[in-house]
Design an enzyme around this catalytic site. Structure first.
Site, mmCIF file in Angstrom:
data_model
loop_
_atom_site.group_PDB
_atom_site.id
_atom_site.type_symbol
_atom_site.label_atom_id
_atom_site.label_comp_id
_atom_site.label_asym_id
_atom_site.label_seq_id
_atom_site.Cartn_x
_atom_site.Cartn_y
_atom_site.Cartn_z
ATOM 1 N N LYS A 169 -2.561 -22.453 17.414
ATOM 2 C CA LYS A 169 -2.982 -21.125 16.956
ATOM 3 C C LYS A 169 -1.770 -20.266 16.622
ATOM 4 O O LYS A 169 -0.636 -20.626 16.970
ATOM 5 C CB LYS A 169 -3.882 -20.450 17.982
ATOM 6 N N ARG A 195 1.483 -22.143 24.357
ATOM 7 C CA ARG A 195 1.189 -20.805 24.895
ATOM 8 C C ARG A 195 2.499 -20.037 25.007
ATOM 9 O O ARG A 195 3.567 -20.645 25.126
ATOM 10 C CB ARG A 195 0.573 -20.913 26.286
ATOM 11 N N HIS A 221 -7.947 -34.416 8.246
ATOM 12 C CA HIS A 221 -9.057 -35.267 7.824
ATOM 13 C C HIS A 221 -10.334 -34.667 8.404
ATOM 14 O O HIS A 221 -10.288 -33.927 9.397
ATOM 15 C CB HIS A 221 -8.868 -36.691 8.348
#
Ligand SMILES: CC(C)(COP(=O)(O)OP(=O)(O)OC[C@H]1O[C@@H](n2cnc3c(N)ncnc32)[C@H](O)[C@@H]1OP(=O)(O)O)[C@@H](O)C(=O)NCCC(=O)NCCS
Length: 179
Positions: free
Chosen positions: A154, A169, A106
């Site tokens: 990521k 990580r 959103h």
């Protein structure tokens, strides 16, 4: 086997449909019958052309690609495949229960609006641990292990590693022979 008519035959093949009595007792056919009944009853996953447990939700089935041998990833509970953008699941990848794979956010400035979706790509032979969330735009290379409860914000495109935590990580590399 009336229920099978609502699924695309392309998905009704592979290792889950091989078994006793020419496959009629195979796990895949049990999914076909149970999932079709369960989803109809609960009104979920109606437009999905492959068997999905009524306890998991698939949004945007046309944007999801996977190998039929990995149909098991849609038979667990609590998963949310939000395929507003493309979701690619590499062959031999395992997805644990309660995993979210999200391609669209959103708009933080106005939650009535949506930001453009971004694809999620999971490489071959990954293992996505329970209760983890993979966020829009993430690419995980082959043999990526995602620890339970991770929030993957990521990409780790090189793969061959274990990632965990929030934000996820790398906690170690996996020393597997590869080209
Ligand atoms: C990630 C996992 C695979 C273990 O990987 P590993 O490389 O063997 O990691 P280790 O157990 O050696 O732990 C290494 C470090 O990472 C931490 N860690 C392990 N799993 C973690 C997780 N899920 N989240 C956060 N940190 C984690 C450990 O506490 C340890 O930290 P330390 O070095 O500060 O002591 C495992 O912990 C895990 O999360 N498995 C998923 C299980 C699951 O979801 N199963 C569902 C059914 S299929």
């Amino acid at each position: 086997m009336v229920a099978a008519k609502s699924y695309d035959k392309a998905y009704l093949r592979g290792r889950w449909f091989e078994g006793r009595l020419g496959g009629l007792c195979a796990t895949g056919w049990q999914w076909v019958v149970c999932d079709a009944r369960g989803c109809k009853k609960l009104g979920v996953n109606r437009d999905v052309p492959w068997p999905v447990s009524p306890r998991t939700q698939v949004l945007g089935a046309e944007n999801i690609s996977f190998h039929p041998d990995d149909l098991n990833n849609f038979q667990t509970f609590g998963c949310y495949f939000q395929a507003l953008g493309k979701i690619t699941i590499g062959k031999g990848t395992y997805i644990a229960p309660n995993v979210g794979i999200i391609t669209g956010n959103h708009d933080p400035m106005d939650p009535d609006k949506r930001l453009p979706p971004q694809p999620v790509m999971l490489g071959e032979k990954c293992w996505i641990g329970m209760n983890s969330v993979v966020l829009p735009g993430v690419t995980l290379g082959p043999h990526t292990v995602v620890g339970a409860g991770a929030v993957v914000t990521k990409s780790f495109p090189e793969g061959y590693c274990v990632i965990a935590g929030n934000p996820a990580r790398m906690i170690r590399k996996l020393d597997i022979n590869h080209e």
